[in-house]
Design a protein around this motif. Structure first.
Motif, short mmCIF file in Angstrom:
data_model
loop_
_atom_site.label_atom_id
_atom_site.label_comp_id
_atom_site.label_asym_id
_atom_site.label_seq_id
_atom_site.Cartn_x
_atom_site.Cartn_y
_atom_site.Cartn_z
N HIS A 124 0.84 -1.21 0.00
CA HIS A 124 0.00 0.00 0.00
C HIS A 124 0.88 1.25 0.00
O HIS A 124 0.62 2.21 -0.74
N ALA A 125 1.92 1.24 0.83
CA ALA A 125 2.82 2.39 0.89
C ALA A 125 3.50 2.63 -0.45
O ALA A 125 3.66 3.78 -0.89
N GLN A 126 3.88 1.55 -1.13
CA GLN A 126 4.49 1.69 -2.45
C GLN A 126 3.53 2.31 -3.46
O GLN A 126 3.93 3.12 -4.29
N ALA A 127 2.27 1.93 -3.39
CA ALA A 127 1.27 2.49 -4.31
C ALA A 127 1.17 4.00 -4.13
O ALA A 127 1.01 4.76 -5.11
N LEU A 154 -8.77 -0.52 1.49
CA LEU A 154 -8.69 -0.80 0.05
C LEU A 154 -7.69 -1.89 -0.24
O LEU A 154 -6.69 -2.07 0.47
N THR A 155 -7.94 -2.63 -1.31
CA THR A 155 -6.91 -3.53 -1.83
C THR A 155 -5.81 -2.67 -2.46
O THR A 155 -6.01 -1.48 -2.76
N VAL A 156 -4.65 -3.25 -2.69
CA VAL A 156 -3.55 -2.50 -3.29
C VAL A 156 -3.93 -2.04 -4.69
O VAL A 156 -3.64 -0.90 -5.08
N ALA A 157 -4.63 -2.88 -5.46
CA ALA A 157 -5.03 -2.52 -6.82
C ALA A 157 -5.96 -1.31 -6.81
O ALA A 157 -5.81 -0.38 -7.61
N LYS A 160 -3.99 1.79 -5.90
CA LYS A 160 -3.20 2.27 -7.04
C LYS A 160 -4.06 3.11 -7.97
O LYS A 160 -3.64 4.17 -8.45
N TYR A 161 -5.26 2.60 -8.25
CA TYR A 161 -6.15 3.33 -9.15
C TYR A 161 -6.51 4.69 -8.56
O TYR A 161 -6.45 5.72 -9.25
N LYS A 162 -6.87 4.71 -7.29
CA LYS A 162 -7.26 5.97 -6.65
C LYS A 162 -6.09 6.95 -6.61
O LYS A 162 -6.26 8.15 -6.86
N ALA A 163 -4.88 6.43 -6.33
CA ALA A 163 -3.70 7.29 -6.28
C ALA A 163 -3.39 7.86 -7.65
O ALA A 163 -3.01 9.04 -7.78
N ARG A 164 -3.55 7.06 -8.69
CA ARG A 164 -3.28 7.54 -10.04
C ARG A 164 -4.26 8.63 -10.45
O ARG A 164 -3.88 9.65 -11.04
N VAL A 165 -5.54 8.43 -10.14
CA VAL A 165 -6.55 9.44 -10.47
C VAL A 165 -6.29 10.74 -9.71
O VAL A 165 -6.36 11.85 -10.28
N LEU A 166 -5.96 10.64 -8.41
CA LEU A 166 -5.69 11.83 -7.61
C LEU A 166 -4.45 12.54 -8.10
O LEU A 166 -4.40 13.78 -8.14
N ARG A 167 -3.44 11.79 -8.47
CA ARG A 167 -2.22 12.40 -9.01
C ARG A 167 -2.51 13.19 -10.27
O ARG A 167 -1.95 14.28 -10.47
N GLU A 168 -3.36 12.66 -11.13
CA GLU A 168 -3.70 13.38 -12.36
C GLU A 168 -4.32 14.74 -12.04
O GLU A 168 -4.07 15.74 -12.72
N ARG A 169 -5.14 14.81 -10.98
CA ARG A 169 -5.79 16.07 -10.62
C ARG A 169 -4.82 17.07 -10.01
O ARG A 169 -4.94 18.28 -10.22
N LEU A 170 -3.82 16.57 -9.27
CA LEU A 170 -2.92 17.45 -8.54
C LEU A 170 -1.67 17.82 -9.31
O LEU A 170 -0.98 18.77 -8.94
N HIS A 171 -1.35 17.07 -10.36
CA HIS A 171 -0.09 17.31 -11.05
C HIS A 171 -0.11 18.64 -11.80
O HIS A 171 -1.07 18.91 -12.54
N PRO A 172 0.92 19.47 -11.62
CA PRO A 172 0.92 20.79 -12.29
C PRO A 172 1.23 20.72 -13.78
O PRO A 172 0.93 21.66 -14.52
N GLU A 173 1.81 19.63 -14.23
CA GLU A 173 2.18 19.49 -15.63
C GLU A 173 1.06 18.76 -16.37
O GLU A 173 0.42 17.86 -15.81
#
Length: 449
Positions: A124-127, A154-157, A160-173
């Motif tokens: 989970h931490a790696q995700a 949450l499961t790790v999978a 991962k999905y939630k982290a990827r979606v959140l990253r897309e919203r927060l990423h400045p690039e």
């Protein structure tokens, strides 16, 4: 008296509680591990800085006479590679662990705290970490808090999905700019699997990979028929294999090109008198029927017998630096991969290294030669790592801190028995290496650096 159904469920529940506690303890162990790794990293960096401040004649770089790397580079590579050997990890995995340790200790303290209390696992931490690495520092606290609210459930999978979606919203690039950078990381990866199988992974732009998958799916569906015994999944695999093995690129590249397969087959298996597996280079054991089928279609053979009178050229001493082809074949079968502990790069794409350098009177011989990939060859030349040959072909590596690690040969090939034969011995005399067995003279290569 038998326990009631309620009592049985309560007992089963206690089993699950114990399992959950063991998982939590594993998370706490991982948290302690990353603390130790980061502490060791900081110590090594401090030592390197101190070494750089002393006179050059006693500096770290000066302890490796031919080194071209500076003290900081030597210290970094020595630390990473010894950590990899200590934990029995590939070097790339050790580099990832170091980066994760730094991140948890200095950038994502709440994630580390969740590890320590066992509410999340290290996966989970790696995700969370792997998505956090591309975010600016000011976005990390909000990113971490948002994910940790639901991570324990949450499961790790799913995380991962939630982290990827959140990253897309927060990423400045923009995703376009990030995609253009990521395309440089496209790759194809070979991975051995069990029971004579293997997998081939292709990482590239999503639209290409999805289009390719759709294409082999459509082609597979077109082959479905009432009398077709294969499933769609099997048809996809067979279609993909046909395209990869027999297809060509848009420019015609690939027409008539075939990969080279090296298979070692015991002679009794080849003759049908044994069911001992064959050995596929870069993979391992394969079933005897497949080994015999490959041998039947082979245009030629290279014979290497595990017999005291093999005649394989094992040494040309100091007569030449360049390794003759017979000795190269012997070493390729013996090593199969780079001989750095844990490295899996094929011997075919590695250098042949003189253990004792040619310039220091090292021989061009089987017990003074080993395959090292370019990165590990440089490591041996530029740092305080060293190795020696054992009689059975095992390499004993000594780390900068004086600890030893072993690298075993892929294939044990007993060298010819050099003991004198008594007059009562029967059988043919040993085959001696001659100019004929070595082939025509080859031009010497320049001495190594």
């Amino acid at each position: 008296m038998k326990p009631s159904a309620v009592e049985q469920m309560e007992t089963l529940g206690r089993h699950f509680d114990a399992i959950r506690e063991t998982q939590a303890e594993a998370a706490r162990v991982h948290a302690r591990l990353v603390e130790q790794v980061d502490e060791a990293r900081r110590f090594a960096e401090t030592a390197a800085r101190q070494a750089a401040m002393v006179p050059t004649k006693v500096a770290l770089a000066a302890k490796v006479p031919l080194a071209r790397w500076d003290a900081a580079m030597i210290a970094e590579r020595e630390f990473v590679t010894e950590l990899a050997c200590t934990l029995r990890l590939p070097v790339r995995s050790a580099e990832t662990l170091i980066a994760e340790s730094r991140t948890l200790l200095h950038e994502l303290p709440a994630t580390r705290a969740a590890l320590l209390d066992g509410s999340i696992t290290y996966r989970h931490a790696q995700a969370i970490m792997h998505q956090a690495w591309s975010l600016p520092a000011e976005a990390l606290p909000g990113f971490e808090q948002a994910l940790l609210r639901s991570a324990p459930h949450l499961t790790v999978a799913n995380l991962k999905y939630k982290a990827r979606v959140l990253r897309e919203r927060l990423h400045p690039e923009t995703i376009t700019a990030r995609h253009q950078k990521s395309v440089a990381d496209r790759r194809v990866v070979f991975e051995p699997e069990a029971d004579g199988m293997a997998s081939l992974s292709w990482v590239d732009s999503a639209e290409k990979v999805k289009a390719a998958y759709d294409r082999i799916t459509v082609m597979g569906i077109s082959l479905l028929a009432p009398d077709e015994p294969r499933t769609l999944t099997q048809l996809r695999a067979d279609t993909f294999a046909d395209l990869i093995l027999d297809g060509v690129t848009a420019k015609g590249v690939g027409k008539g090109v075939r990969g080279t397969v090296h298979v070692t087959v015991p002679v009794l298996t080849l003759l049908g008198h044994s069911e001992e597996p064959g050995h596929l280079e870069g993979y391992g054991p394969i079933d005897p029927d497949t080994a015999r089928e490959i041998a039947a279609r082979a245009p030629s053979f290279i014979r290497i017998l595990t017999h005291p009178e093999t005649g394989v050229v094992l040494s040309v001493g100091r007569t030449r630096y360049k390794v003759p082809k017979h000795l190269r074949r012997y070493l390729r079968v013996r090593d199969e991969t780079c001989r750095w502990p844990g490295c899996r790069r094929a011997a075919a794409h590695s250098d042949l290294d003189h253990t004792l350098d040619w310039q220091f009177e090292g021989l061009t011989a089987h017990d003074n030669l080993a395959h090292l990939c370019p990165a590990d060859h440089a490591l041996k030349s530029e740092t305080r790592w060293s190795y020696v040959h054992r009689a059975d072909g095992t390499l004993e590596w000594t780390s900068p801190t004086g600890r030893t690690f072993l690298s075993e040969p892929a294939t044990i090939i007993r060298p010819p028995d050099k003991r004198p034969r008594s007059t009562g011995d029967s059988g043919p005399a040993p085959v001696r290496p001659t100019d004929a067995t070595m082939g025509p003279p080859e031009p010497d290569e320049p001495p190594p650096f």
